[in-house]
Scaffold this active site. Structure first.
Site, short mmCIF file in Angstrom:
data_model
loop_
_atom_site.label_atom_id
_atom_site.label_comp_id
_atom_site.label_asym_id
_atom_site.label_seq_id
_atom_site.Cartn_x
_atom_site.Cartn_y
_atom_site.Cartn_z
N ASN A 112 34.86 36.25 30.21
CA ASN A 112 35.32 36.79 31.50
C ASN A 112 35.12 38.12 31.38
O ASN A 112 36.12 38.95 32.42
CB ASN A 112 37.27 36.03 31.84
CG ASN A 112 37.57 36.71 30.80
OD1 ASN A 112 36.87 37.76 29.76
ND2 ASN A 112 39.24 36.60 30.65
N HIS A 115 38.07 42.32 28.26
CA HIS A 115 39.92 42.48 28.00
C HIS A 115 40.20 43.87 28.62
O HIS A 115 39.64 44.94 28.75
CB HIS A 115 39.78 43.00 26.45
CG HIS A 115 41.38 43.31 25.82
ND1 HIS A 115 41.78 42.21 25.68
CD2 HIS A 115 41.75 43.99 25.23
CE1 HIS A 115 42.69 42.56 25.02
NE2 HIS A 115 42.94 43.94 24.98
N GLU A 126 46.69 49.02 21.00
CA GLU A 126 45.39 48.55 20.68
C GLU A 126 44.26 49.85 20.52
O GLU A 126 42.73 50.28 20.08
CB GLU A 126 44.86 47.68 21.41
CG GLU A 126 45.68 46.68 22.02
CD GLU A 126 44.64 45.35 23.03
OE1 GLU A 126 45.42 44.29 22.95
OE2 GLU A 126 44.42 45.80 24.22
P1 ADP Z 1 43.97 38.22 29.35
O1 ADP Z 1 42.89 38.84 28.41
O2 ADP Z 1 44.07 38.25 30.43
O3 ADP Z 1 44.86 39.13 28.59
P2 ADP Z 1 45.05 36.34 26.86
O4 ADP Z 1 45.32 37.06 26.17
O5 ADP Z 1 45.78 35.07 27.46
O6 ADP Z 1 44.51 36.41 28.79
O7 ADP Z 1 43.37 35.62 27.03
C1 ADP Z 1 42.87 36.56 25.62
C2 ADP Z 1 41.94 35.97 26.42
O8 ADP Z 1 41.21 34.55 25.49
C3 ADP Z 1 41.22 35.78 27.51
O9 ADP Z 1 40.52 36.72 27.98
C4 ADP Z 1 39.48 34.80 27.54
O10 ADP Z 1 37.94 35.18 27.20
C5 ADP Z 1 40.20 33.44 26.74
N1 ADP Z 1 41.42 32.76 26.77
C6 ADP Z 1 42.68 32.38 27.67
N2 ADP Z 1 43.12 31.69 27.88
C7 ADP Z 1 41.72 30.34 27.75
C8 ADP Z 1 41.38 29.32 27.26
N3 ADP Z 1 42.18 27.95 27.77
N4 ADP Z 1 40.02 28.79 27.16
C9 ADP Z 1 38.71 29.85 26.89
N5 ADP Z 1 39.54 30.90 26.74
C10 ADP Z 1 40.77 31.42 26.49
#
Ligand code: ADP
Length: 153
Positions: A112, A115, A126
């Protein structure tokens, strides 16, 4: 002034989107105060994604984050943490709103693009995790005398 940390993930590098992502934060009016390219290690990812250690996708996300170098940046600006999270969109890129980095540029939950620190407290931790004090820059917007300086003939 508030600061936040972003990581431009391997998928963005592979797809040639580093400039596009950086440009969005610049155009918003945030100030870039630190920038580096690194290959993340297993150790640092265990720390960075500790809140996900019990998730089934944890090994997968680590492998992905180590699949190419990443760009790590620190941005500064008013309510920067929230502003950057809003610009990035929600985690699942498929559900992220159009106009956001993830909504416009990705189609995956894992890959995505970016971060971004999720709170002021996390941002402070961080920034310390990835940057030494001397790698963070203080600078002012260019003074007019430089902006309009005429070159010498
Ligand atoms: P964010 O990056 O939006 O703060 P999180 O901390 O929950 O979200 O998750 C860290 C990263 O882990 C996400 O940006 C994504 O790349 C990955 N991730 C989160 N949930 C999933 C999932 N269900 N399946 C695969 N990868 C995931």
């Amino acid at each position: 002034m508030e600061r936040t940390l972003i990581i431009i993930k391997p998928d963005a590098l592979q797809r040639g989107l580093v400039g596009e992502v950086t440009s969005r934060f610049e155009k918003k009016g945030l100030k870039l105060v630190a920038n580096k390219m690194v290959k993340l290690s297993d150790e640092v990812l265990n720390e960075h994604y500790a809140h996900l250690a019990d998730k089934p996708f944890f090994p997968g996300i680590k492998k992905f984050m180590m699949s190419a170098p990443v760009i790590i940046q620190v941005w500064e600006g008013a309510q920067c943490v929230e502003t950057v999270r809003t610009l990035c969109g929600v985690t699942n890129a498929r559900k992220a709103a159009a106009g956001t980095v993830r909504g416009d540029l990705a189609i995956s939950m894992q890959s995505n693009i970016v971060h971004a620190s999720d709170s002021k407290e996390t941002a402070e931790k961080e920034v310390k995790r990835f940057f030494k004090k001397e790698e963070l820059f203080k600078w002012d917007m260019m003074a007019e005398e430089y902006l309009y300086a005429e070159g010498e003939a």
